[in-house]
Scaffold this active site. Structure first.
Site, PDB file in Angstrom:
ATOM      1  N   HIS A  93       0.836  -1.202   0.000  1.00 43.77           N
ATOM      2  CA  HIS A  93       0.000   0.000   0.000  1.00 43.77           C
ATOM      3  C   HIS A  93       0.867   1.247   0.000  1.00 43.77           C
ATOM      4  O   HIS A  93       1.982   1.242   0.516  1.00 43.77           O
ATOM      5  CB  HIS A  93      -0.954   0.019   1.198  1.00 43.77           C
ATOM      6  CG  HIS A  93      -0.284  -0.179   2.518  1.00 43.77           C
ATOM      7  ND1 HIS A  93       0.103  -1.424   2.981  1.00 43.77           N
ATOM      8  CD2 HIS A  93       0.082   0.701   3.477  1.00 43.77           C
ATOM      9  CE1 HIS A  93       0.667  -1.297   4.162  1.00 43.77           C
ATOM     10  NE2 HIS A  93       0.676  -0.009   4.495  1.00 43.77           N
ATOM     11  N   HIS A  95       0.893   5.229   1.159  1.00 41.73           N
ATOM     12  CA  HIS A  95       0.247   6.264   1.967  1.00 41.73           C
ATOM     13  C   HIS A  95       0.329   7.591   1.219  1.00 41.73           C
ATOM     14  O   HIS A  95       1.431   8.009   0.820  1.00 41.73           O
ATOM     15  CB  HIS A  95       0.994   6.461   3.295  1.00 41.73           C
ATOM     16  CG  HIS A  95       0.956   5.283   4.225  1.00 41.73           C
ATOM     17  ND1 HIS A  95       0.107   5.215   5.302  1.00 41.73           N
ATOM     18  CD2 HIS A  95       1.672   4.144   4.246  1.00 41.73           C
ATOM     19  CE1 HIS A  95       0.306   4.082   5.957  1.00 41.73           C
ATOM     20  NE2 HIS A  95       1.264   3.406   5.341  1.00 41.73           N
TER      21      HIS A  95
END
Ligand code: 5GP
Length: 132
Positions: A93, A95
């Protein structure tokens, strides 16, 4: 066992979703470092971001770019910063963290309180500005 992000992708647990396409999802971080802190994930469950294929890594970053443009338009930070760490959730992922002022703490530990109603509002504000 599925990661918490796969459960969010599949709708098994709630999240403030921002935008998605066939291969990616953006949603608000439950523990934001700034208002509008958004996570971008590939739907395919792979732990380490540099284990993504070249194609998926590229498409994930291009998707993140579009989401960041939406954050910039919706929330007007100085700019949106990017962190990739992945020490907590084993599902790659990115951010995206809006930076509203110089010197704003920019790390994953620097959390701000954002209520549920404001999270809902932020997700919609960003979503309305993202052009996929
Ligand atoms: P990292 O793995 O890069 O250290 O960070 C994982 C991030 O995922 C953290 O910023 C944390 O707040 C966020 N996170 C963990 N669990 C959930 C969850 O259930 N929902 C959402 N929206 N974010 C989560």
């Amino acid at each position: 066992m599925s990661t918490i992000f796969t459960k969010i992708i599949e709708g098994d647990i709630p999240a403030h979703k921002v935008v998605e396409n066939d291969d990616h999802l953006a949603f608000l971080d439950i523990n934001p470092s700034a208002e509008g802190h958004t996570l971008v994930v590939p739907k395919k469950e792979i732990d380490y971001i540099f284990d993504l294929s070249d194609e998926l890594l590229t498409s994930t970053m291009l998707f993140a770019k579009k989401v960041a443009a939406g954050i910039d338009k919706a929330l007007d930070p100085i700019r949106t910063g990017i962190i990739v760490e992945g020490m907590e959730v084993p599902h790659a992922h990115v951010h995206l963290i809006p930076i509203y002022k110089k010197g704003q703490p920019f790390s994953l530990g620097a959390n701000v309180e954002v209520g549920e109603e404001r999270m809902k509002e932020l997700a919609k504000l960003i979503s309305d500005e993202v052009q996929l």
